[in-house]
Design a protein around this motif. Structure first.
Motif, PDB file in Angstrom:
ATOM      1  N   VAL A   1      -7.617   8.730  12.374  1.00  0.00           N
ATOM      2  CA  VAL A   1      -6.840   9.419  11.343  1.00  0.00           C
ATOM      3  C   VAL A   1      -6.046  10.540  12.001  1.00  0.00           C
ATOM      4  CG1 VAL A   1      -6.988  10.825   9.258  1.00  0.00           C
ATOM      5  CG2 VAL A   1      -8.509   8.857   9.545  1.00  0.00           C
TER       6      VAL A   1
ATOM      7  N   ASP B   1      -3.820   8.041   7.154  1.00  0.00           N
ATOM      8  CA  ASP B   1      -4.645   8.723   6.149  1.00  0.00           C
ATOM      9  C   ASP B   1      -6.075   8.227   6.192  1.00  0.00           C
ATOM     10  OD1 ASP B   1      -3.140  10.672   4.677  1.00  0.00           O
ATOM     11  OD2 ASP B   1      -1.925   9.016   3.895  1.00  0.00           O
ATOM     12  N   ASP B   2      -6.935   9.055   5.614  1.00  0.00           N
ATOM     13  CA  ASP B   2      -8.341   8.693   5.487  1.00  0.00           C
ATOM     14  C   ASP B   2      -8.489   7.557   4.484  1.00  0.00           C
ATOM     15  OD1 ASP B   2     -11.171   8.804   4.441  1.00  0.00           O
ATOM     16  OD2 ASP B   2     -11.266  10.346   6.001  1.00  0.00           O
ATOM     17  N   PRO B   3      -9.325   6.576   4.763  1.00  0.00           N
ATOM     18  CA  PRO B   3      -9.509   5.472   3.804  1.00  0.00           C
ATOM     19  C   PRO B   3      -9.942   5.949   2.427  1.00  0.00           C
ATOM     20  CG  PRO B   3     -10.496   4.910   5.907  1.00  0.00           C
ATOM     21  CD  PRO B   3     -10.086   6.349   6.001  1.00  0.00           C
TER      22      PRO B   3
ATOM     23  N   THR C   1      -3.778   3.336   6.534  1.00  0.00           N
ATOM     24  CA  THR C   1      -5.159   3.616   6.932  1.00  0.00           C
ATOM     25  C   THR C   1      -5.397   3.152   8.365  1.00  0.00           C
ATOM     26  OG1 THR C   1      -5.838   1.500   5.960  1.00  0.00           O
ATOM     27  CG2 THR C   1      -6.033   3.465   4.577  1.00  0.00           C
TER      28      THR C   1
ATOM     29  N   LYS D   1      -8.714   8.347   0.746  1.00  0.00           N
ATOM     30  CA  LYS D   1      -7.517   8.612  -0.051  1.00  0.00           C
ATOM     31  C   LYS D   1      -6.967   7.316  -0.635  1.00  0.00           C
ATOM     32  CE  LYS D   1      -2.911  10.679   0.134  1.00  0.00           C
ATOM     33  NZ  LYS D   1      -1.901  11.386   0.972  1.00  0.00           N
ATOM     34  N   ALA D   2      -6.981   6.269   0.158  1.00  0.00           N
ATOM     35  CA  ALA D   2      -6.515   4.970  -0.341  1.00  0.00           C
ATOM     36  C   ALA D   2      -7.396   4.484  -1.474  1.00  0.00           C
ATOM     37  CB  ALA D   2      -6.484   3.950   0.791  1.00  0.00           C
TER      38      ALA D   2
ATOM     39  N   SER E   1      -4.838  -0.634  10.190  1.00  0.00           N
ATOM     40  CA  SER E   1      -4.131  -1.533   9.266  1.00  0.00           C
ATOM     41  C   SER E   1      -2.892  -2.107   9.951  1.00  0.00           C
ATOM     42  CB  SER E   1      -3.730  -0.779   8.000  1.00  0.00           C
ATOM     43  OG  SER E   1      -2.905   0.330   8.328  1.00  0.00           O
TER      44      SER E   1
ATOM     45  N   GLU F   1       0.845  -1.195   0.000  1.00  0.00           N
ATOM     46  CA  GLU F   1       0.000   0.000   0.000  1.00  0.00           C
ATOM     47  C   GLU F   1       0.881   1.246   0.000  1.00  0.00           C
ATOM     48  OE1 GLU F   1      -3.163  -0.230  -0.366  1.00  0.00           O
ATOM     49  OE2 GLU F   1      -3.372  -2.390  -0.015  1.00  0.00           O
TER      50      GLU F   1
END
Length: 697
Positions: free
Chosen positions: A598, A626-628, A462, A630-631, A465, A458
């Motif tokens: 986050v 990070d915010d999911p 997130t 963004k992923a 994780s 990745e």
């Protein structure tokens, strides 16, 4: 058909029975004793040094005694007795005459060749009948013959003849091995008959009762009690309980030493000797020149009531302060107590980790360093160098120095200044100075070059994780100046192959690693796990392989955030064949679950070696979550397909990669512009990290 039980009256089979039982016990024990030990202390190299302390002989004696205890003399004696029994049984087997049961053989009974036909057999039988028929022969008194014996012999001749000529009798012989059909069989018991003869039964019962009712329960109970008596740190459960009761959130390093003195192992060590030499020992330890003891530590020792624990604590302080007790017995006990205290330190560390307070955890690791190097808390790290004493340290650091020198700082001094501060009257000789510098240049100081967080496969991290802390570091022993620059490519971390399950699951890699060649075929290259040298610990009466611990702490709360990960081996050599450092970048990884929120989370990373003072690293690292969304956006960007081969972008792609792009399956549409929309996608950021910490070398 009947069954007969026979005993080994001649002792033919009894030795085989005992030989089997002895082998079942002796051979596994022999393998256990002779197999190569996989302990780190038995496979690691050593730091080259000729230094031996004044009590070197006492220390070596304690080390040999400890090794003898670890080898378990009882097991060795059992193996020797086992082989003695085996040799005796083999001798009995060799000298005992063996008789084998005779198989009923009609040819042997008639005394005729097996190749004889039926006509020859009949002719031979008629000839024997004329000789052995009861009506033709009379008993011979000289041979102790009777009429019954003659009758039985003729019956056997007749049976043998019919077994070879009569079809029904022949079938019985072929099927059951005897012309009369099924016969009674005998079961041989591999015990001499005298064991079960009349009058010996009570002794047999007594032996069975002792074996099954006393010895077997004793062995099983002792094994069970022994396994339950120790913790996984191999200290007594009672000792772990005592240390637990001594734990405090604000415990000092001296308080940890006091807690260790509560171990029950010291009671076994000082059994019957708790008061012997105690007054002399305390006088030496509490002398005015003993500056290594704080006021609180002195008070604790003076006010202790338990004589065994009081002597234990005094011995530990005498060891840490390197106090010469002018008594071989007391000095021997001093060096015997140190390895026990080191084992108890592991138990205290486990307790501190359970509470999660950073201060006791750090204190437990520092105590391990102090015990291994025989240096009192708050003393100078320079004391771990050969021949260094408080007087030499004072000459190097100055009388009014507020902070102690680390070995690195000492070795960074200009050579002339360093020598002038160390060599001289009342200090070190030139030879002693050379030995100290040589050891300093072999100390495994692990210097961090980069530390960052990542998630395998990745580009962002997130919430919740599985995140990895990747530490890139290299061994830079103190005193080396021409250290090469770090290759930037060595600081990158490449994710393992998708089929490398050991690496993906965070398990320790095996001795083989799968890599890909240019043509795409997989080959295996062997990875040797490299061990650092054994800790240079001339005062410790046992060998110890250094261990590096990495853990994250929350500085604001003073709590442990991520438990320690321990490293004992490395992937790349530390030193070359000439003994010079390689400065290879080593990769250390620890995996844990990210916070569920986050934002940015700042931790203090501690990298601690349990064997040396002053080689630790403390630094801040920031984990960015990070915010999911963004992923998900990055994933959508990655899903943009490759350009068509007949487009300009496709031709550019072919020139760049040397391969034509794959053709896309187009949706039926009149608007051809949709086919060109995929050519504008640019590759996003491929970095695996989102937070880095670089440290200049």
């Amino acid at each position: 058909m009947s069954t007969d039980y026979t005993y080994d009256e001649q002792g033919q089979f009894f030795p085989f029975f005992i030989l089997t039982l002895s082998g079942l016990v002796t051979l596994p024990l022999t393998y256990n004793l002779l197999k190569p030990s996989k302990d780190l202390e038995n496979t690691a190299p050593r730091i080259k040094s000729e230094f031996k302390p004044e009590d070197g002989e006492l220390i070596e004696t304690q080390k040999r005694r400890r090794l003898r205890k670890e080898r378990r003399i009882k097991r060795i004696v059992t193996v020797i007795l086992g082989y003695a029994v085996i040799a005796w049984m083999i001798y009995l087997i060799a000298v005992t005459a063996r008789s084998t049961p005779k198989i009923w053989d009609p040819y042997d009974i008639l005394g005729i060749s097996r190749s004889a036909d039926e006509k020859a057999i009949s002719k031979h039988y008629k000839r024997l009948s004329l000789i052995y028929h009861p009506d033709k022969i009379r008993p011979d008194p000289s041979k102790n013959e009777t009429v019954d014996m003659l009758n039985d012999r003729f019956v056997e001749l007749t049976k043998a003849y019919k077994a070879l000529t009569d079809e029904e009798v022949r079938n019985n012989y072929i099927q059951y091995g005897h012309p009369d059909g099924k016969q009674s069989f005998s079961i041989g018991i591999a015990l001499p008959q005298f064991i079960v003869t009349e009058g010996n039964g009570k002794y047999v019962l007594l032996v069975y009762g002792a074996l099954l009712g006393v010895l077997l329960p004793y062995i099983v109970g002792r094994w069970w009690y022994g396994s339950q008596r120790y913790t996984k740190e191999r200290v007594l459960v009672a000792s772990a309980g005592n240390v637990f009761r001594e734990y405090k959130d604000d415990i000092t390093d001296g308080g940890i030493i006091n807690a260790l003195s509560s171990g029950d192992e010291f009671k076994d060590m000082l059994a019957g000797k708790s008061d012997t030499g105690l007054a002399k020992l305390e006088k030496k330890v509490l002398a005015d020149e003993s500056t290594f003891l704080s006021a609180d530590d002195r008070k604790t020792l003076k006010e202790m009531d338990d004589s065994t624990r009081r002597k234990t604590l005094a011995l530990l302080w005498a060891y840490l302060g390197r106090v010469d007790l002018n008594d071989d017995t007391l000095n021997g006990e001093k060096y015997e107590a140190a390895p026990i205290a080191l084992s108890l330190t592991e138990s205290f560390t486990a307790i501190a980790l359970a509470f999660g307070n950073a201060r006791p955890i750090l204190g437990s690791f520092r105590t391990s360093q102090n015990i291994i190097q025989a240096v009192a808390p708050e003393s100078s790290p320079l004391l771990q160098l050969p021949y260094f004493s408080n007087k030499v340290v004072e000459s190097v650091e100055g009388e009014d120095a507020k902070d102690h020198y680390s070995v690195q700082k000492y070795m960074e001094l200009p050579e002339e200044k360093r020598r002038s501060l160390t060599v001289g009257a009342g200090l070190l000789s030139e030879k002693q100075y050379a030995t100290a510098v040589s050891v300093a240049k072999q100390l495994p100081a692990l210097k961090v070059s980069k530390a960052f967080f990542k998630v395998m496969g990745e580009r962002v991290i997130t919430p919740s994780s599985l995140v990895q802390l990747v530490v890139k570091a290299r061994f830079v022993p103190p005193g080396y100046t021409n250290v090469p620059e770090v290759n930037p490519t060595d600081l990158e971390d490449i994710d393992p192959d998708e089929d490398d399950l050991d690496a993906l699951m965070g398990r320790k890699p095996a001795n083989k690693k799968t890599v890909k060649t240019i043509n795409g075929q997989k080959v295996e290259t062997k990875i040797e796990k490299i061990q650092p040298p054994l800790a240079h610990a001339p005062y410790l009466a046992r060998d110890h392989s250094p261990r590096w611990h990495i853990f994250l702490a929350d500085a604001k709360q003073g709590k442990m955030a991520v438990p320690p990960f321990t490293f004992t081996t490395f992937d790349k050599p530390l030193f070359d064949e000439a003994g010079k450092p390689t400065f290879n970048i080593q990769t250390l990884k620890m995996q844990f679950q990210a916070p569920p929120q986050v934002g940015d989370f700042t931790f203090v990373m501690h990298l601690i070696c349990d064997s040396y003072l002053g080689l630790d690293t403390k630094m801040e690292v920031t984990l960015h979550i990070d915010d999911p969304a963004k992923a998900a956006a990055l994933d959508e960007e990655d899903d943009i397909s490759e350009p068509d081969e007949d487009s300009i972008a496709g031709q550019m792609h072919a020139l760049k990669t040397g391969q034509a792009p794959k053709k896309k399956a187009r949706k039926p549409s009149d608007d051809s512009s949709e086919d060109e929309s995929d050519t504008d996608g640019d590759a996003g950021d491929t970095s695996d990290t989102n937070t880095e910490t670089d440290i200049d070398d």
